[in-house]
Scaffold this active site. Structure first.
Site, short mmCIF file in Angstrom:
data_model
loop_
_atom_site.label_atom_id
_atom_site.label_comp_id
_atom_site.label_asym_id
_atom_site.label_seq_id
_atom_site.Cartn_x
_atom_site.Cartn_y
_atom_site.Cartn_z
N CYS A 117 0.85 -1.19 -0.16
CA CYS A 117 0.03 0.01 -0.08
C CYS A 117 0.67 1.20 0.31
CB CYS A 117 -0.85 0.18 1.12
SG CYS A 117 -2.26 1.02 0.84
N CYS A 119 -0.09 4.18 1.78
CA CYS A 119 -0.48 5.08 2.79
C CYS A 119 0.57 5.46 3.76
CB CYS A 119 -1.83 4.69 3.42
SG CYS A 119 -1.70 3.15 4.24
N CYS A 127 -3.91 5.86 0.03
CA CYS A 127 -3.48 4.97 -0.17
C CYS A 127 -2.86 4.90 -1.89
CB CYS A 127 -4.34 3.75 0.05
SG CYS A 127 -4.81 3.70 1.77
N LYS A 199 -12.27 -4.99 2.05
CA LYS A 199 -11.68 -4.01 3.06
C LYS A 199 -12.60 -2.83 3.17
CE LYS A 199 -7.61 -1.23 4.37
NZ LYS A 199 -6.22 -1.12 4.16
N ARG A 221 -10.99 7.57 3.69
CA ARG A 221 -10.95 6.77 2.49
C ARG A 221 -12.12 5.93 1.81
NH1 ARG A 221 -5.48 6.30 3.91
NH2 ARG A 221 -4.75 5.69 5.90
N GLU A 237 -16.65 -7.59 -5.11
CA GLU A 237 -15.28 -7.06 -4.94
C GLU A 237 -14.25 -8.58 -4.96
OE1 GLU A 237 -13.16 -5.13 -4.77
OE2 GLU A 237 -14.19 -2.96 -4.44
N LYS A 252 -11.69 -7.65 6.05
CA LYS A 252 -11.34 -6.72 6.98
C LYS A 252 -11.99 -5.51 7.33
CE LYS A 252 -7.24 -3.86 7.83
NZ LYS A 252 -6.25 -3.07 7.14
N TYR A 317 -2.98 -9.33 16.24
CA TYR A 317 -2.11 -8.79 17.30
C TYR A 317 -1.98 -9.64 18.29
CZ TYR A 317 -2.57 -4.97 13.83
OH TYR A 317 -2.82 -4.03 12.72
C1 PBG Z 1 -2.82 0.04 4.73
C2 PBG Z 1 -3.47 -0.81 5.98
C3 PBG Z 1 -4.28 -0.38 6.98
C4 PBG Z 1 -4.35 -1.66 7.88
C5 PBG Z 1 -3.56 -2.33 7.27
N1 PBG Z 1 -3.20 -1.93 5.93
C6 PBG Z 1 -4.78 0.98 7.47
C7 PBG Z 1 -5.84 1.71 6.67
O1 PBG Z 1 -6.22 1.03 5.53
O2 PBG Z 1 -6.30 2.66 7.04
C8 PBG Z 1 -5.12 -1.57 8.98
C9 PBG Z 1 -4.75 -2.53 10.10
C10 PBG Z 1 -5.26 -2.55 11.52
O3 PBG Z 1 -6.20 -1.75 11.74
O4 PBG Z 1 -4.96 -3.22 12.31
N2 PBG Z 1 -3.69 0.56 3.81
#
Ligand code: PBG
Length: 326
Positions: A117, A119, A127, A199, A221, A237, A252, A317
């Protein structure tokens, strides 16, 4: 007294584990690792107790700690030394992720996945590459097609550094196809893609944005990540990502979207991944610090429910803490 059936017969201690429908194992889990090029010491991540950003020099030690718990796979996120408008640090051959991955793959047996990504690398925190008027016009943010090339270059640079798998998370249309083509043209036909296929534009990413320093400097976003209201759209998607060559399909966040995890499981035969995101981790920690919830028990139950919904693998995590107890 007649009751039609007595499910409690199977809830006594000797039989309970035998009729258990879902299992959770260390090898189901992927642990996120934050590598930070701006520091030469470990920096605790305040919003994610127990997690730290580690310097490039400390990446191997960090991965070894994770491996000792039984978790075999990691996903690497980078905080670069500097950022620019294009996010060029994302594909730099000596960038933070590339440097860390080179060492990790040379010195450990971890299965190394990289987040693809822009970002964390763009000075505006979006992103991808901005539309020319994005800063003035709130209806505009990231330009889709020019971003594809940047994502493909990034994925190829990760593969060249030794990444075993790439995981694009930018939510650009066509990104999986562009990355597949880029990898294949560069000779990395064996590197699979785990797509962040569905996502959502979620408020549960807050703690991560602190950890990886990737919050958007303006706007949000919503023009590229999915509307939390939509589940049918998620199937479109995912379908597109399958057509473009995704190997693993990710949903996600995880807990607020278990219906989507289940739908993807039922409709597709690919492995399904779910990302138990930073906010899902932070809220259990916050409640347990107050003495309101039992951290270990709620973490275990959360991950078990994600598997029960249909996920084969979970990015979390909690990976190390949980694996240590399994
Ligand atoms: C990058 C990305 C993000 C996360 C994983 N890859 C942040 C976002 O999209 O803002 C989030 C992971 C998390 O909250 O644990 N785009």
């Amino acid at each position: 007294m007649d009751t039609p059936d007595r499910p409690r017969r199977l809830r006594i201690d000797g039989i309970r584990p035998l009729v258990s429908e879902t299992t959770l194992e260390a090898t189901d889990l992927i642990a996120p690792v934050f590598v930070d090029a701006t520091t030469d010491e470990r920096v605790p991540i305040e919003t994610m107790p127990g997690h730290e950003r580690v310097p490039v020099d400390g990446a191997v030690d960090r991965v070894e700690e994770i491996r000792e718990t039984g978790v075999e796979a990691i996903i690497v996120f980078g905080v670069p030394e500097s950022k620019d408008g294009e996010g060029s640090g994302a594909w730099a051959a000596d960038g933070v992720v590339q440097a860390a991955v080179r060492r990790i793959t040379a010195e450990t047996d971890a299965y190394v996945i990289t987040d693809v990504c822009l970002c964390e690398y763009t000075d505006h925190g979006h992103c991808g590459l901005l539309e020319p008027d994005a800063r003035e016009d709130p209806t505009l943010t990231v330009e889709n097609d020019p971003t594809l090339e940047a994502l493909a270059r990034t994925a190829v640079s990760h593969a060249e550094a030794g990444a075993d798998m790439v995981a694009p998370s930018a939510m650009m249309d066509g990104m999986v196809g562009a990355i597949r083509e880029g990898l294949d043209d560069a000779g990395h036909t064996g590197v699979p893609i785990m797509s962040y296929a569905a996502k959502y534009e979620s408020a549960f990413y807050g703690p991560f944005r602190d950890a990886a320093d990737g919050a958007p400097a303006f706007g949000d976003r919503r023009h590229y990540q999915m509307d939390p209201a939509n589940a049918r759209e998620a199937m479109r998607e995912v379908e597109l990502d399958v057509e473009e060559g995704a190997d693993v399909l990710m949903v996600k966040p995880a807990l607020p979207y278990l219906d989507v995890v289940r739908d993807v499981r039922e409709r597709f035969d690919h492995p399904v991944a779910a990302y138990n995101v930073s906010g899902e981790y932070a809220m259990l920690h916050a409640a347990s610090e107050q003495g309101w919830l039992d951290l270990e028990a709620t973490a275990y139950e959360s991950l078990l429910s994600i598997k029960r919904a249909g996920a084969d693998l979970i990015l979390t995590y909690f990976a190390e803490d949980l694996a240590e107890r399994l």
